[in-house]
Scaffold this motif. Structure first.
Motif, PDB file in Angstrom:
ATOM      1  N   ALA A 188      13.702  25.667   3.095  1.00  0.00           N
ATOM      2  CA  ALA A 188      12.892  26.003   1.914  1.00  0.00           C
ATOM      3  C   ALA A 188      11.950  24.857   1.548  1.00  0.00           C
ATOM      4  CB  ALA A 188      13.814  26.328   0.745  1.00  0.00           C
ATOM      5  N   GLU A 189      12.313  23.654   1.949  1.00  0.00           N
ATOM      6  CA  GLU A 189      11.523  22.472   1.586  1.00  0.00           C
ATOM      7  C   GLU A 189      10.303  22.291   2.505  1.00  0.00           C
ATOM      8  OE1 GLU A 189      12.306  20.718  -1.226  1.00  0.00           O
ATOM      9  OE2 GLU A 189      10.401  19.737  -0.757  1.00  0.00           O
ATOM     10  N   PHE A 190      10.355  22.921   3.705  1.00  0.00           N
ATOM     11  CA  PHE A 190       9.287  22.662   4.677  1.00  0.00           C
ATOM     12  C   PHE A 190       8.585  23.932   5.169  1.00  0.00           C
ATOM     13  CE2 PHE A 190      11.850  18.823   4.857  1.00  0.00           C
ATOM     14  CZ  PHE A 190      10.865  17.837   4.851  1.00  0.00           C
ATOM     15  N   PRO A 191       8.111  24.785   4.256  1.00  0.00           N
ATOM     16  CA  PRO A 191       7.458  26.026   4.717  1.00  0.00           C
ATOM     17  C   PRO A 191       6.252  25.741   5.603  1.00  0.00           C
ATOM     18  CG  PRO A 191       7.065  25.654   2.362  1.00  0.00           C
ATOM     19  CD  PRO A 191       8.077  24.647   2.801  1.00  0.00           C
ATOM     20  N   ASP A 192       5.549  24.646   5.325  1.00  0.00           N
ATOM     21  CA  ASP A 192       4.323  24.337   6.076  1.00  0.00           C
ATOM     22  C   ASP A 192       4.599  23.984   7.540  1.00  0.00           C
ATOM     23  OD1 ASP A 192       5.630  22.362   4.570  1.00  0.00           O
ATOM     24  OD2 ASP A 192       3.977  20.942   4.787  1.00  0.00           O
ATOM     25  N   TYR A 193       5.841  23.770   7.900  1.00  0.00           N
ATOM     26  CA  TYR A 193       6.169  23.460   9.296  1.00  0.00           C
ATOM     27  C   TYR A 193       6.725  24.692  10.015  1.00  0.00           C
ATOM     28  CZ  TYR A 193       5.565  18.483   8.417  1.00  0.00           C
ATOM     29  OH  TYR A 193       5.038  17.247   8.120  1.00  0.00           O
ATOM     30  N   ARG A 238      10.310  31.145   7.290  1.00  0.00           N
ATOM     31  CA  ARG A 238      10.337  30.536   5.947  1.00  0.00           C
ATOM     32  C   ARG A 238      11.429  31.120   5.065  1.00  0.00           C
ATOM     33  NH1 ARG A 238       3.854  30.559   5.217  1.00  0.00           N
ATOM     34  NH2 ARG A 238       3.528  29.021   6.859  1.00  0.00           N
ATOM     35  N   LEU A 239      11.969  30.273   4.206  1.00  0.00           N
ATOM     36  CA  LEU A 239      12.969  30.728   3.242  1.00  0.00           C
ATOM     37  C   LEU A 239      12.510  30.347   1.836  1.00  0.00           C
ATOM     38  CD1 LEU A 239      16.506  29.877   4.731  1.00  0.00           C
ATOM     39  CD2 LEU A 239      15.346  32.064   4.638  1.00  0.00           C
ATOM     40  N   PRO A 240      12.827  31.185   0.854  1.00  0.00           N
ATOM     41  CA  PRO A 240      12.416  30.844  -0.514  1.00  0.00           C
ATOM     42  C   PRO A 240      13.260  29.718  -1.095  1.00  0.00           C
ATOM     43  CG  PRO A 240      13.673  32.880  -0.486  1.00  0.00           C
ATOM     44  CD  PRO A 240      13.529  32.464   0.942  1.00  0.00           C
ATOM     45  N   TYR A 297      13.115  25.737  14.902  1.00  0.00           N
ATOM     46  CA  TYR A 297      12.425  25.429  13.645  1.00  0.00           C
ATOM     47  C   TYR A 297      11.747  24.065  13.838  1.00  0.00           C
ATOM     48  CZ  TYR A 297      15.186  29.234  11.717  1.00  0.00           C
ATOM     49  OH  TYR A 297      15.738  30.464  11.482  1.00  0.00           O
ATOM     50  N   ASP A 298      10.427  24.069  13.764  1.00  0.00           N
ATOM     51  CA  ASP A 298       9.679  22.879  14.157  1.00  0.00           C
ATOM     52  C   ASP A 298       9.582  21.873  13.004  1.00  0.00           C
ATOM     53  OD1 ASP A 298       8.239  21.269  15.784  1.00  0.00           O
ATOM     54  OD2 ASP A 298       6.322  22.324  15.478  1.00  0.00           O
ATOM     55  N   LEU A 299      10.725  21.403  12.553  1.00  0.00           N
ATOM     56  CA  LEU A 299      10.762  20.499  11.395  1.00  0.00           C
ATOM     57  C   LEU A 299      10.356  19.090  11.793  1.00  0.00           C
ATOM     58  CD1 LEU A 299      14.226  21.705  10.068  1.00  0.00           C
ATOM     59  CD2 LEU A 299      12.064  21.953   8.825  1.00  0.00           C
ATOM     60  N   ILE A 329       7.399  12.895   3.781  1.00  0.00           N
ATOM     61  CA  ILE A 329       8.417  13.709   4.478  1.00  0.00           C
ATOM     62  C   ILE A 329       9.806  13.263   4.042  1.00  0.00           C
ATOM     63  CG2 ILE A 329       9.450  14.196   6.748  1.00  0.00           C
ATOM     64  CD1 ILE A 329       6.575  13.978   7.894  1.00  0.00           C
ATOM     65  N   ARG A 330       9.976  11.960   3.975  1.00  0.00           N
ATOM     66  CA  ARG A 330      11.289  11.443   3.564  1.00  0.00           C
ATOM     67  C   ARG A 330      11.634  11.915   2.150  1.00  0.00           C
ATOM     68  NH1 ARG A 330      15.026   7.081   4.745  1.00  0.00           N
ATOM     69  NH2 ARG A 330      16.234   6.907   2.861  1.00  0.00           N
ATOM     70  N   ASP A 331      10.638  11.847   1.265  1.00  0.00           N
ATOM     71  CA  ASP A 331      10.878  12.274  -0.126  1.00  0.00           C
ATOM     72  C   ASP A 331      11.311  13.744  -0.177  1.00  0.00           C
ATOM     73  OD1 ASP A 331      10.208   9.778  -0.951  1.00  0.00           O
ATOM     74  OD2 ASP A 331       8.181  10.295  -1.648  1.00  0.00           O
ATOM     75  N   ARG A 332      10.697  14.536   0.693  1.00  0.00           N
ATOM     76  CA  ARG A 332      11.070  15.956   0.693  1.00  0.00           C
ATOM     77  C   ARG A 332      12.498  16.141   1.209  1.00  0.00           C
ATOM     78  NH1 ARG A 332       5.743  18.704   3.267  1.00  0.00           N
ATOM     79  NH2 ARG A 332       6.795  20.671   2.935  1.00  0.00           N
ATOM     80  N   TYR A 333      12.828  15.426   2.275  1.00  0.00           N
ATOM     81  CA  TYR A 333      14.199  15.521   2.785  1.00  0.00           C
ATOM     82  C   TYR A 333      15.216  14.998   1.760  1.00  0.00           C
ATOM     83  CZ  TYR A 333      13.375  17.034   7.615  1.00  0.00           C
ATOM     84  OH  TYR A 333      13.076  17.776   8.740  1.00  0.00           O
ATOM     85  N   THR A 334      14.795  13.966   1.018  1.00  0.00           N
ATOM     86  CA  THR A 334      15.718  13.358   0.054  1.00  0.00           C
ATOM     87  C   THR A 334      16.194  14.387  -0.969  1.00  0.00           C
ATOM     88  OG1 THR A 334      14.648  11.247   0.371  1.00  0.00           O
ATOM     89  CG2 THR A 334      15.928  11.468  -1.637  1.00  0.00           C
TER      90      THR A 334
END
Ligand SMILES: NC(=O)C1=CN([C@@H]2O[C@H](COP(=O)(O)OP(=O)(O)OC[C@H]3O[C@@H](n4cnc5c(N)ncnc54)[C@H](OP(=O)(O)O)[C@@H]3O)[C@@H](O)[C@H]2O)C=CC1
Ligand SMILES: O=C(O)CCC(=O)C(=O)O
Ligand SMILES: [Mg+2]
Length: 745
Positions: free
Chosen positions: A52-57, A63-65, A107-109, A124-129
């Motif tokens: 859900a955090e990485f729809p753009d990838y 994609r998940l909501p 999934y091309d994360l 990217i790190r902030d999103r994973y965090t």
């Protein structure tokens, strides 16, 4: 959420509870359908949250909501009814493993940047965090916590006591904690008057001002705390304790909560590893830095980073790590057969569950040779760890607790609106340079709280809002009145934060009718002693605590009283009027998944789910004035009692009844109760058929369920299994499946 129909939202999470859900959801639906109750699911597993955090990838289909965000919003609505199962509060190694699995699945994360060097990597790190650590519970727990052992469960434990290790006066087990320089030592606290905005800033010794957090909004009545852990004091403490354990020949174990305290405790964990392997770090430290080794993520991080080195160099390092053990104490093990120690990963040993397991085992943990041994249990922070030493003292004097006679200790915990440590994640910093750490009013420049810190210290700001405190006091009084048990507020007047809470408890208690109720306030060590003196006399005492003790005590007492905290009723009355029903007080039991994958036996007990579903239905019945929901709740409660009476919980042994078999019995008893009730004829008729079908085929179904066990199981992944594969493994009885489907037709 469907507006017309009463709706239960059932969360899909991780590991063992997620597996159990594959089997249990069809059962729930077979019953809920009959009352026209909608059962929706919401996937908040760590894998789903990453996606859900990485729809753009991702491609459109992948994609998940943002399910967690949606659920967070729903907690603010009075009709909300969520059943929340335990989820992984991921450490970095778990996050990396989940990303790896998702990438392997197409999934091309992006890779997780261990040490970000560019703005893009930082982003990217902030999103994973956002997916790390305790990222789910604080969002959903928009109410305070009411955790207790239901009467039937307590009675079952009295009749069928679990094993308890022996305690002896000669036990060498003890708790080691810091006596200076920890969060407790220099804590400062105040109650804020008026709404205001503050910043967290560091005036460095060289005169520079570093704004670590530009804006924190505070409201009138908030209690705020500024506290820090001194790196120097922590390292000195570890040195002393490691040396003491070595000299006295006692095993060393480390107990932190790196998952929930996701910023501070990985650092606290990392220092222990660095001190223990000091010589190897002195020799190879520069190389480790070049490789980006970060032992805050456990020794496993070091081992995986040195894999890229030429074998001779790698072996030299491994040899040097091994050499450290020659003058270091024995380490407690997580998996002695595979040589995995307490330092391997910060999420392997989690204090809330690890200390009770050790106390239940007579003060022992596994050593490298696979034998149980006494241990120096290192819990650096003294704020709460002293309660464990008090219990150990008590066990040494009085022997192990007796589950057949001991009293019960329910908990009312303060945690709403990210109370205390829950909201501290984005307000915790590893201090980059020595200086003065201030909480400063943005408008007036007034410094509200100040600390003198040094490079490497961990500085944090915690907040608890006034409304949750009022709600907590009210919940404690209500539970006291409803249960007839005394309530103890575990509050330490010498801790500035808790001293502020004491004032508020005194302020808000008069809002309630407390006539004839036994309500006292005691510092934690005294409260523990007082409670234990009652426990061994079979007397019950409610503990009303802050967030961390909520967490610690709701594993500690259940594990001693019931053998596991999975059998707790765990309710979060949401402050906006809805209900969050948690399934037990334990976690997602990774060891159970291992057994399932290897032997196709799931020893996970879904009793927590059964209890939560009953209160969720009861609440639906009350709020929507829905008679059928109420009947389902009552009959489920009776069925759960019957399940306990007939001892149909899962066995630990492969080939015997497991989670799936236990769920079958629950379904059969529930159908039988509905068939026997006289309040609703349609329900009675509908479930008479199911009850009959299940009872007639009991032997066949149990044979099909147990017969599936013994071989390795393939669920198509760990963090993101393939639904069809997981469902096939979790629903191996065609006869049972057909009967459930027929009940929905
Ligand atoms: N509410 C939440 O979301 C929570 C999540 N967690 C997460 O759970 C994970 C594991 O944490 P951990 O510290 O190992 O604690 P757990 O409570 O998951 O597991 C410890 C042990 O408790 C026993 N246990 C727990 N649940 C059950 C159950 N339903 N039936 C039978 N036995 C049970 C098992 O003992 P045995 O192996 O002897 O059978 C298990 O190995 C972590 O990722 C953590 O972040 C932890 C706590 C709460
Ligand atoms: O939120 C977490 O990380 C764990 C919570 C937990 O252990 C509990 O609620 O008992
Ligand atoms: Mg816990």
């Amino acid at each position: 959420m469907s507006a017309e129909k009463p709706t239960i939202i059932y969360t899909l999470t991780d590991e063992a509870p997620m597996l159990a859900t594959y089997a249990f959801l069809p059962v729930i639906r077979a019953f809920a359908d009959a009352a026209d109750i909608n059962v929706e699911t919401s996937d908040i597993s760590v894998a789903a949250r990453i996606l859900a955090e990485f729809p753009d990838y991702l491609t459109e289909e992948q994609r998940l909501p943002d399910n967690l965000g949606e659920l967070g919003k729903l907690t603010q609505r009075p009709e909300t009814n969520i059943i929340k199962l335990p989820n992984i509060s991921a450490s970095v190694p778990q996050l990396l493993a989940a990303i790896k699995e998702l990438k392997e699945k197409g999934y091309d994360l992006p890779d997780f940047p261990g040490s970000p060097k560019t703005d893009e990597e930082q982003e990217i790190r902030d999103r994973y965090t956002k997916c790390l650590g305790s990222a789910v519970n604080p969002v959903l727990r928009e109410g305070n916590s009411d955790r207790r052992a239901p009467k039937a469960v307590k009675e079952y434990a009295r009749k069928h006591p679990h094993s308890m290790g022996e305690w002896s006066m000669a036990s060498r087990t003890h708790v080691a904690h810091m006596t200076e320089g920890d969060f407790y030592h220099g804590e400062k606290s105040m109650t804020v008057e008026g709404d205001r905005e503050v910043k967290m800033e560091l005036i460095t010794d060289s005169g520079e001002t570093l704004v670590l957090k530009p804006k924190v909004t505070l409201t009138d009545g908030d209690v705020i705390d500024s506290m820090f852990m001194s790196k120097k004091a922590l390292v000195k403490f570890y040195e002393e304790q490691i040396e003491d354990a070595y000299k006295t020949g006692v095993m060393f174990s480390l107990h932190v909560k790196a998952t929930m305290m996701r910023v501070s405790h990985p650092i606290v964990f990392g220092h222990a590893v660095k001190v223990f392997y000091k010589d190897a770090f002195a020799k190879h430290g520069d190389l480790f830095d070049d490789l980006g080794v970060n032992v805050n993520n456990g020794l496993s991080d070091l081992y995986s980073k040195i894999e890229s080195l030429p074998s001779a160099q790698r072996e030299e390092i491994i040899d040097d790590l091994h050499k450290c053990h020659e003058h270091r104490p024995e380490l407690a093990m997580v998996d002695s057969a595979r040589g995995i120690s307490n330092f391997h990963s910060p999420s392997d040993v989690i204090v809330d569950a690890s200390m009770p397991a050790m106390i239940r085992a007579g003060g022992k943990m596994y050593g490298a040779d696979g034998r149980m041994k006494d241990t120096k249990a290192v819990n650096p922070e003294s704020t709460f760890s002293r309660i464990y030493q008090e219990m150990i003292n008590f066990c040494k004097t009085n022997g192990a607790f007796d589950p057949t006679t001991m009293g019960t200790v329910p908990n009312v915990g303060l945690m709403a609106q990210k109370a205390e440590e829950y909201g501290s994640h984005d307000k915790t910093f590893e201090v980059p340079q020595g200086g003065t750490a201030n909480i400063t009013d943005l408008e007036t420049g007034e410094v509200l709280l100040t600390q003198t810190v040094e490079e490497g210290d961990i500085w944090r700001l915690c907040i608890v809002k006034d409304a949750p405190i009022q709600d907590w006091v009210k919940l404690a009084v209500t539970r006291c009145r409803d249960s007839g048990m005394p309530v103890l507020f575990w509050l330490d007047p010498y801790r500035p934060h808790e001293n502020e809470l004491i004032k508020k408890v005194h302020k808000y208690l008069p809002d309630h009718d407390t006539e004839g109720l036994d309500i006292q306030i005691m510092s934690q060590v005294r409260a523990m002693r007082y409670t234990l003196e009652r426990v061994i006399r079979g007397l019950d005492t409610i503990s009303a605590t802050g967030n961390i003790l909520r967490d610690y005590l709701t594993d500690l007492f259940p594990i001693l009283e019931l053998g596991t905290s999975a059998k707790m009723l765990s309710i979060v009355p949401l402050m906006a009027g809805g209900g969050l029903y948690e399934t037990g007080a334990g976690g997602s039991a990774p060891k159970h998944v291992k057994q399932l994958l290897e032997e196709n036996h799931l020893r996970w007990d879904s009793l927590g789910e059964f209890l939560a579903l009953a209160v969720s239905l009861e609440d639906l019945g009350k709020k929507a004035d829905d008679k059928r929901a109420t009947i389902l709740a009552k009959t489920l409660d009776t069925a759960t009692g019957k399940l306990l009476e007939n001892d149909k919980g899962p066995s630990r042994t492969t080939g015997e009844l497991d989670n799936r078999g236990s769920q079958f019995y629950l379904a059969m008893y529930w159908a039988q109760e509905l068939a026997a009730q006289t309040e609703d004829e349609e329900l009675r008729d509908r479930f008479t058929t199911l009850a009959q079908a299940l009872a007639d085929n009991e032997d066949t179904i149990v044979k099909e369920l147990n017969g599936a066990q013994g071989e390795a199981a393939d669920i198509g992944g760990y963090y993101f299994p393939v639904p069809d594969k997981a469902a096939a493994v979790m629903r191996p009885s065609k006869t049972f499946n057909d009967a459930l489907s027929a009940a929905r037709d």
